[in-house]
Enzyme design. Structure first.
Site, PDB file in Angstrom:
ATOM      1  N   LYS A   1     -98.463  48.565 -18.332  1.00 18.88           N
ATOM      2  CA  LYS A   1     -99.862  49.041 -17.811  1.00 18.88           C
ATOM      3  C   LYS A   1    -100.243  48.123 -16.816  1.00 18.88           C
ATOM      4  O   LYS A   1    -100.600  48.754 -15.846  1.00 18.88           O
ATOM      5  CB  LYS A   1    -100.804  49.319 -18.931  1.00 18.88           C
ATOM      6  CG  LYS A   1    -102.088  49.868 -18.551  1.00 18.88           C
ATOM      7  CD  LYS A   1    -102.051  51.167 -17.674  1.00 18.88           C
ATOM      8  CE  LYS A   1    -103.538  52.038 -17.637  1.00 18.88           C
ATOM      9  NZ  LYS A   1    -104.229  51.077 -17.193  1.00 18.88           N
TER      10      LYS A   1
ATOM     11  N   GLU B   1    -100.679  50.852  -8.459  1.00 15.49           N
ATOM     12  CA  GLU B   1    -101.829  51.679  -8.410  1.00 15.49           C
ATOM     13  C   GLU B   1    -102.709  50.885  -7.080  1.00 15.49           C
ATOM     14  O   GLU B   1    -103.182  51.518  -6.126  1.00 15.49           O
ATOM     15  CB  GLU B   1    -102.729  51.924  -9.374  1.00 15.49           C
ATOM     16  CG  GLU B   1    -103.851  52.669  -9.408  1.00 15.49           C
ATOM     17  CD  GLU B   1    -104.694  52.666 -10.599  1.00 15.49           C
ATOM     18  OE1 GLU B   1    -105.714  51.875 -10.706  1.00 15.49           O
ATOM     19  OE2 GLU B   1    -104.171  53.262 -11.508  1.00 15.49           O
TER      20      GLU B   1
END
Length: 291
Positions: free
Chosen positions: A164, A171
Site C-alpha cells: 500500500k 499515486e
C-alpha cells in the site's frame, strides 16, 4: 462471520456497511458514540464468538498502537487482529511478535478506495500467515471489488502495508503529472478550454484513468480551481516510500520529485497543488484549504 471493527470514520463507516451488505455481522466501536454499535473495546470483544477477528481502522501511530495494545489484553489465543490503517510496515513485525506471544494472530492490510469504496469496493493488500489470513478471508471477499482482482495476499507480515505504501507513492507521481500538465495548459495562450481537453483524454488515450476522471469532476465543480489554495498535505507514505527506496538502492525520481513538490506547496500558493488538493478530496474525502 462476525467482525469487530474499531474506527468508523470516512473509511471505517463505509466498510462496516459494505461488510453488512454481504451478510456478515459487524459490531463497530468508535469514540463518537453516535457512530458506535458498542461503547468500549471490552464490550466489542464480549460480543464476538471465538475465534474472534477485530479489524482496527484508526489513524496510524499512537491511536493504532494503543488500540492494538488494549486488544492484546482483551483477546484470547486463536483470535486475530487486523490493522487496516496506514501504518508503517516496519511496525507490523513488532506488533505481530507481541501478539503471537499471547497466541493472537496479526494481519496487516493496506486498503485503497477512499470515499468511493462503499459502492465500488476496496482494493486490499494484506500480509500475514495463511492460517490468520484464512480467518479474515470472508471479510476480504466482502470488501473487495467485484471480479477476479482487487485483493491480494501480498506475503508475510508487513507485506500488505509495504504494498500500500508503494501504491501511494505511485499515486503521488501520477497526480503530480496530471497537475503539471493542467498548469501548463492553463498557462498556454493557444488553449482556451483546458477542462474539455482533460475531458477528451478520458476516452481512447493511454493516460486515461480513474484519477483523470476525478480531475475532470473537480474541474466541473470549479473550472479553474479558483476556490482552492495551492497547498497539499502528505500522509507520510510518500516519505516512507522514498526512504524504502534509499534503503534498497532503488531509484524513484518521479515519486521523490512529487513528494518534494508537496513540500514546495507549503511555501507558496502553487497552482499545481490546487489540482493535487482537489484530487485528494475527490477520491479520499481529504480536507481542502479554501482561500
Amino acid at each position: 462471520m462476525e467482525l469487530g471493527l474499531v474506527g468508523l470514520g470516512k473509511m471505517g463507516g463505509n466498510m462496516r456497511e459494505r461488510i453488512r451488505r454481504a451478510g456478515h455481522t459487524v459490531y463497530g466501536y468508535d469514540r463518537n458514540p453516535d457512530l458506535a454499535d458498542v461503547h468500549s473495546l471490552e464490550e466489542l470483544v464480549g460480543k464476538l464468538a471465538a475465534p474472534r477477528v477485530v479489524w482496527v481502522m484508526v489513524p496510524a501511530g499512537e491511536p493504532t498502537e494503543s488500540t492494538i495494545d488494549r486488544l492484546g489484553e482483551l483477546l484470547e489465543p486463536g483470535d486475530v487482529v487486523v490493522d487496516g490503517g496506514n501504518s508503517r510496515w516496519t511496525d507490523d513485525e513488532r506488533r505481530a511478535e507481541e501478539l503471537a506471544a499471547k497466541g493472537i494472530g496479526f494481519v496487516d492490510c493496506g486498503v485503497s478506495g477512499g470515499v468511493w469504496g462503499l459502492e465500488n469496493g476496496y482494493a486490499l493488500m494484506y500480509g500475514g500467515d495463511k492460517e490468520n489470513v484464512a480467518k479474515v478471508q470472508p471479510v476480504f471477499d466482502a470488501l473487495k471489488p467485484e471480479g477476479d482482482f482487487g485483493s491480494v495476499h501480498a506475503g508475510k507480515v508487513g507485506a500488505g502495508h509495504f504494498a500500500k505504501m508503494v501504491h501511494n507513492g505511485i499515486e503521488y507521481a501520477m497526480m503530480q503529472a496530471y497537475a503539471e500538465g493542467w498548469e501548463l495548459l492553463e498557462k498556454a495562450d493557444p488553449v482556451t478550454d483546458v477542462r474539455e481537453v482533460f475531458r477528451s483524454w478520458q476516452e481512447g488515450t493511454v493516460i486515461r484513468s480513474w484519477l483523470l476522471d476525478l480531475a475532470v469532476k473537480a474541474l466541473d465543480e470549479d473550472e479553474h480551481l479558483d476556490g482552492l489554495r495551492g497547498y497539499a498535505q502528505d500522509s507520510g507514505e510518500g516519505r516512507w516510500t522514498v526512504e524504502a527506496a534509499i534503503d534498497n538502492a532503488v531509484p524513484l525520481p518521479a515519486i521523490t520529485a512529487s513528494l518534494f513538490a508537496r513540500f514546495a506547496s507549503r511555501q507558496e500558493d502553487s497552482p499545481q497543488m490546487k489540482m493535487i488538493a482537489a484530487l485528494r478530496n475527490q477520491f479520499g474525502g481529504h480536507a481542502v484549504e479554501k482561500k
